[in-house]
Scaffold this motif. Structure first.
Motif, mmCIF file in Angstrom:
data_model
loop_
_atom_site.group_PDB
_atom_site.id
_atom_site.type_symbol
_atom_site.label_atom_id
_atom_site.label_comp_id
_atom_site.label_asym_id
_atom_site.label_seq_id
_atom_site.Cartn_x
_atom_site.Cartn_y
_atom_site.Cartn_z
ATOM 1 N N ALA A 231 0.758 -1.403 -0.140
ATOM 2 C CA ALA A 231 0.140 -0.019 -0.090
ATOM 3 C C ALA A 231 0.853 1.307 0.170
ATOM 4 O O ALA A 231 0.353 2.434 -0.588
ATOM 5 N N ASP A 232 1.903 1.384 0.715
ATOM 6 C CA ASP A 232 2.965 2.496 0.619
ATOM 7 C C ASP A 232 4.425 1.853 0.736
ATOM 8 O O ASP A 232 4.558 0.880 1.379
ATOM 9 N N HIS A 233 5.153 2.226 -0.207
ATOM 10 C CA HIS A 233 6.671 1.749 -0.386
ATOM 11 C C HIS A 233 7.409 2.885 -0.398
ATOM 12 O O HIS A 233 8.489 2.703 -1.355
ATOM 13 N N GLU A 234 7.325 3.785 0.129
ATOM 14 C CA GLU A 234 8.278 5.138 0.218
ATOM 15 C C GLU A 234 8.773 5.618 -1.157
ATOM 16 O O GLU A 234 7.677 5.473 -2.024
ATOM 17 N N GLN A 235 9.779 6.016 -1.604
ATOM 18 C CA GLN A 235 10.037 6.737 -2.743
ATOM 19 C C GLN A 235 10.727 5.747 -3.973
ATOM 20 O O GLN A 235 11.930 5.903 -4.401
ATOM 21 N N ASN A 236 9.966 4.718 -4.307
ATOM 22 C CA ASN A 236 10.462 3.872 -5.439
ATOM 23 C C ASN A 236 10.438 4.521 -6.698
ATOM 24 O O ASN A 236 9.787 5.646 -6.760
ATOM 25 N N CYS A 237 10.664 3.846 -7.893
ATOM 26 C CA CYS A 237 10.568 4.741 -9.015
ATOM 27 C C CYS A 237 9.211 5.137 -9.487
ATOM 28 O O CYS A 237 8.843 6.256 -9.777
ATOM 29 N N SER A 238 8.370 4.230 -9.065
ATOM 30 C CA SER A 238 6.639 4.539 -9.550
ATOM 31 C C SER A 238 6.036 5.548 -8.630
ATOM 32 O O SER A 238 5.467 6.709 -9.043
ATOM 33 N N THR A 239 6.445 5.579 -7.382
ATOM 34 C CA THR A 239 6.080 6.567 -6.470
ATOM 35 C C THR A 239 6.737 7.981 -6.852
ATOM 36 O O THR A 239 6.183 9.129 -6.658
ATOM 37 N N SER A 240 8.007 8.092 -6.971
ATOM 38 C CA SER A 240 8.646 9.359 -7.409
ATOM 39 C C SER A 240 8.032 9.817 -8.648
ATOM 40 O O SER A 240 7.708 11.089 -8.902
ATOM 41 N N THR A 241 7.658 8.836 -9.431
ATOM 42 C CA THR A 241 7.042 9.307 -11.070
ATOM 43 C C THR A 241 5.636 9.973 -10.780
ATOM 44 O O THR A 241 5.494 11.060 -11.371
ATOM 45 N N MET A 242 4.937 9.371 -9.823
ATOM 46 C CA MET A 242 3.694 10.094 -9.527
ATOM 47 C C MET A 242 3.844 11.139 -9.004
ATOM 48 O O MET A 242 2.933 12.127 -9.255
ATOM 49 N N ARG A 243 4.557 11.463 -8.096
ATOM 50 C CA ARG A 243 5.041 12.666 -7.391
ATOM 51 C C ARG A 243 5.390 13.784 -8.321
ATOM 52 O O ARG A 243 4.964 15.158 -8.384
ATOM 53 N N ASN A 244 6.270 13.597 -9.323
ATOM 54 C CA ASN A 244 6.762 14.400 -10.180
ATOM 55 C C ASN A 244 5.668 14.950 -11.351
ATOM 56 O O ASN A 244 5.315 15.980 -11.329
ATOM 57 N N ILE A 245 4.784 14.092 -11.816
ATOM 58 C CA ILE A 245 3.743 14.205 -12.580
ATOM 59 C C ILE A 245 2.671 15.064 -11.793
ATOM 60 O O ILE A 245 2.086 16.240 -12.273
ATOM 61 N N GLY A 246 2.335 14.598 -10.752
ATOM 62 C CA GLY A 246 1.453 15.342 -9.908
ATOM 63 C C GLY A 246 1.773 16.749 -9.460
ATOM 64 O O GLY A 246 0.976 17.797 -9.306
ATOM 65 N N SER A 247 2.905 17.241 -9.477
ATOM 66 C CA SER A 247 3.453 18.237 -8.964
ATOM 67 C C SER A 247 3.525 19.382 -10.003
ATOM 68 O O SER A 247 3.380 20.554 -9.858
ATOM 69 N N ALA A 248 2.955 18.903 -11.260
ATOM 70 C CA ALA A 248 2.784 19.754 -12.234
ATOM 71 C C ALA A 248 1.103 19.822 -12.450
ATOM 72 O O ALA A 248 0.382 20.575 -13.419
ATOM 73 N N LYS A 249 0.318 19.549 -11.323
ATOM 74 C CA LYS A 249 -1.076 19.570 -11.108
ATOM 75 C C LYS A 249 -1.715 19.020 -12.476
ATOM 76 O O LYS A 249 -2.745 19.180 -12.738
#
Length: 267
Positions: A231-249
């Motif tokens: 359910a949550d696995h820190e800053q792996n590749c997919s989490t970092s990718t989602m955060r990067n895309i989400g940062s652009a709203k």
């Protein structure tokens, strides 16, 4: 007792700097203050692949792989895996506490309400080649949801965001199951909302000629544990990718599609 800081001497200029240490990290931007002269841009950290960079603070998860510790909101993962199901843990991750019986009933009903896909999404998935890889189908179908729910782009609205969260928790298993069955040449199986979250997923994946699919309780629980562990696995590749895309709203569906694409790679 020593100071909770790092002392640095710049041998180029002879100047010394004291940088605060917080949670075992220093802020990279503090290095910008280390300059040879006023025209210097400032020192930067170089860390390809973020091998030693913390990108965010988390109040959700604590993990120590060497000690075998994983906690969600302070709860040991062993306790959650034994006593709770995935829907309860999803609530915990989002809201900070396990749901009361009344809150669980409401939360579970809100998820169940959204398990079905728009028939046009099903038609889109049926258009894929017969042997299409399930991950390719999954990524494309999740991304397509943004065209069905255009209000999702209003990411600054908390109610709109939460509505998309409920939709994604509900619809992701349906898309995953449809993708799997498409690859297997089997007819899609619609959700059965009389079943549990994981029981319904097993139903959509493996139901054949049964009038009413009855999931194996051992498999049902095992799948709950598997979902909880991931359910949550820190800053792996997919989490970092989602955060990067989400940062652009970008909308959550596009962000999740990008995160899933990161998982598609072999690493």
């Amino acid at each position: 007792m020593g100071k909770n800081s790092l002392s640095i001497t710049d041998n180029r200029t002879g100047k010394s700097y004291e940088i605060p240490i917080e949670h075992g990290t220093i802020e990279a931007m503090t290095l910008r203050g280390i300059k040879q002269d006023e025209t210097d841009f400032g020192l930067m950290s170089y860390d390809p692949a973020f091998k030693n960079t913390a990108a965010t603070k988390s109040t959700i998860t604590y993990i120590d792989g060497d000690q075998g510790i994983l906690r969600y909101r302070g709860y040991p993962i062993e306790q959650l895996a034994e006593k709770n199901n995935f829907i309860e843990v999803a609530y915990l991750l989002l809201f900070g506490s396990l749901p009361t019986p009344e809150a669980y009933q409401t939360w579970s009903s809100e998820i169940t309400f959204h398990t079905f896909l728009h028939e046009n999404v099903k038609t889109l998935m049926e258009a894929f080649r017969y042997d299409a890889h399930p991950m390719g189908m999954f990524i494309s179908s999740v991304s397509a949801l943004s065209t069905f729910y255009p209000e999702a782009i209003n990411v600054d609205d908390p109610e709109v965001r939460m509505h998309q969260i409920r939709r994604l928790i509900a619809k992701v298993p349906t898309i995953a199951a449809f993708s799997y069955r498409h690859n297997r040449g089997l007819p899609y199986v619609y959700p059965d909302n009389d079943l549990s979250y994981t029981g319904n997923f097993l139903n959509m994946m493996f139901k054949m000629s049964d009038v009413k699919y009855e999931p194996d309780p051992v498999l049902e629980h095992a799948l709950d544990v598997l979902f909880i562990l991931h359910a949550d696995h820190e800053q792996n590749c997919s989490t970092s990718t989602m955060r990067n895309i989400g940062s652009a709203k970008a909308d959550p569906y596009s962000a999740l599609a990008g995160a899933a694409a990161a998982l598609y790679g072999p690493l």
